[in-house]
Write a protein that holds these residues in place. Structure first.
Motif, mmCIF file in Angstrom:
data_model
loop_
_atom_site.group_PDB
_atom_site.id
_atom_site.type_symbol
_atom_site.label_atom_id
_atom_site.label_comp_id
_atom_site.label_asym_id
_atom_site.label_seq_id
_atom_site.Cartn_x
_atom_site.Cartn_y
_atom_site.Cartn_z
ATOM 1 N N HIS A 40 -13.493 -7.908 -1.883
ATOM 2 C CA HIS A 40 -12.887 -6.997 -2.854
ATOM 3 C C HIS A 40 -12.526 -5.652 -2.215
ATOM 4 C CE1 HIS A 40 -13.277 -9.799 -5.974
ATOM 5 N NE2 HIS A 40 -14.498 -9.505 -6.418
ATOM 6 N N VAL A 41 -13.406 -5.118 -1.382
ATOM 7 C CA VAL A 41 -13.127 -3.795 -0.818
ATOM 8 C C VAL A 41 -11.937 -3.857 0.134
ATOM 9 C CG1 VAL A 41 -14.638 -3.842 1.223
ATOM 10 C CG2 VAL A 41 -14.250 -1.696 0.014
ATOM 11 N N THR A 42 -11.768 -4.970 0.828
ATOM 12 C CA THR A 42 -10.593 -5.128 1.683
ATOM 13 C C THR A 42 -9.330 -5.230 0.843
ATOM 14 O OG1 THR A 42 -11.914 -6.243 3.382
ATOM 15 C CG2 THR A 42 -9.542 -6.541 3.489
ATOM 16 N N ASP A 43 -9.415 -5.932 -0.280
ATOM 17 C CA ASP A 43 -8.243 -6.120 -1.137
ATOM 18 C C ASP A 43 -7.743 -4.811 -1.752
ATOM 19 O OD1 ASP A 43 -8.145 -8.819 -0.657
ATOM 20 O OD2 ASP A 43 -9.193 -9.390 -2.500
ATOM 21 N N VAL A 44 -8.635 -3.853 -2.000
ATOM 22 C CA VAL A 44 -8.203 -2.627 -2.676
ATOM 23 C C VAL A 44 -7.894 -1.489 -1.701
ATOM 24 C CG1 VAL A 44 -9.542 -3.219 -4.719
ATOM 25 C CG2 VAL A 44 -10.520 -1.660 -3.033
ATOM 26 N N SER A 45 -8.258 -1.630 -0.435
ATOM 27 C CA SER A 45 -8.203 -0.498 0.497
ATOM 28 C C SER A 45 -6.954 -0.514 1.376
ATOM 29 C CB SER A 45 -9.438 -0.499 1.403
ATOM 30 O OG SER A 45 -10.620 -0.406 0.637
#
Length: 248
Positions: free
Chosen positions: A196-201
């Motif tokens: 998730h953090v990769t997808d939003v960053s």
């Protein structure tokens, strides 16, 4: 708003955080990753001036957070349940947050409509359960909505996906992606959820033992690279433990 960290230090008896330089431009989304104890929450608390740094500076919009206060009106944050007022209902809490940021009760009610598919256990504008009686996941939803309610230009979130059900995680991820797409909201999102953090960053900052050891723009192979990094680190740690002499 832009964010600049320069020669920042925070020292404890058994841990120290030192960030030589970290700059986050307007509209950038930095995903902050690292194992437990790496210093992620400490860094976010320093940015918000919740704890005093031993050295260095955090500047938001060019202003030192220790001496200026105007940045607070445009900043939203949720670092966990300690941010909540648990003897209020969610509705009371959101009205309190809205009032803090100069929103009327009518404005709060209107803005809450955007979160009806995120907070689904009760009608969002008519909640009657005290925050302390909610599940951990729903408490986190209350805090996340409070952080987003006034439409901040700087958003700081610590483990925002923790304890959320799968549907709520996806809703939150898509909401953060929409904010990123505006190019107007600067964010730091700390999370153990590498996917998730990769997808939003737009960029990943990796903390290890209080030091910033890697910064990389997100790309199609970023998630695989991060997983390999943490798998290697775990394997190295296990090997080191096995090589220690028996202390008995």
């Amino acid at each position: 708003m832009d964010l600049t960290i320069t020669a920042l230090e925070k020292r404890y008896d058994d841990f120290s955080l030192h960030i030589d330089d970290l700059s986050v431009g307007v509209g950038e989304v930095v995903g902050l990753v690292g194992n437990n104890g790496a210093g992620k929450t400490t860094l976010l608390r320093l940015v918000l001036n919740l704890i005093r740094a031993d050295a260095g500076q955090v500047a938001i919009g060019g202003h030192d957070v220790r001496t200026a206060s105007a940045w607070k009106a445009d900043t939203g944050s949720y670092l966990g349940p300690s941010f909540l007022i648990d003897f209020l209902t969610p509705g009371e809490y959101w009205r309190f947050v809205g009032q803090t940021y100069g929103l009327t009760a009518a404005e709060v009610r209107t803005r809450l409509e955007a979160f009806t598919s995120f907070f689904t256990d009760e009608p969002i504008a008519e909640t009657t359960t005290y925050i302390r009686e909610l599940s951990t996941g729903n408490q986190n939803k209350v805090g996340l909505i409070g952080a987003l309610l006034h439409r901040p230009r700087l958003l700081l979130l610590d483990e925002p996906f923790a304890s959320l059900d799968p549907g709520s995680q996806l809703w939150l991820k898509r909401h953060l992606q929409r904010l990123r797409g505006t190019g107007e909201v600067t964010m730091i999102v700390s999370s153990h959820d590498l996917g998730h953090v990769t997808d939003v960053s737009t960029r990943i900052a990796l903390l290890e033992a209080g030091r910033l050891v890697r910064e990389v723009p997100t790309a199609p192979d970023t998630l695989a690279t991060l997983r390999a990094y943490f798998e290697d680190a775990r394997a190295s740690g296990a090997q080191s433990a096995e090589e220690q002499p028996d202390a008995r």
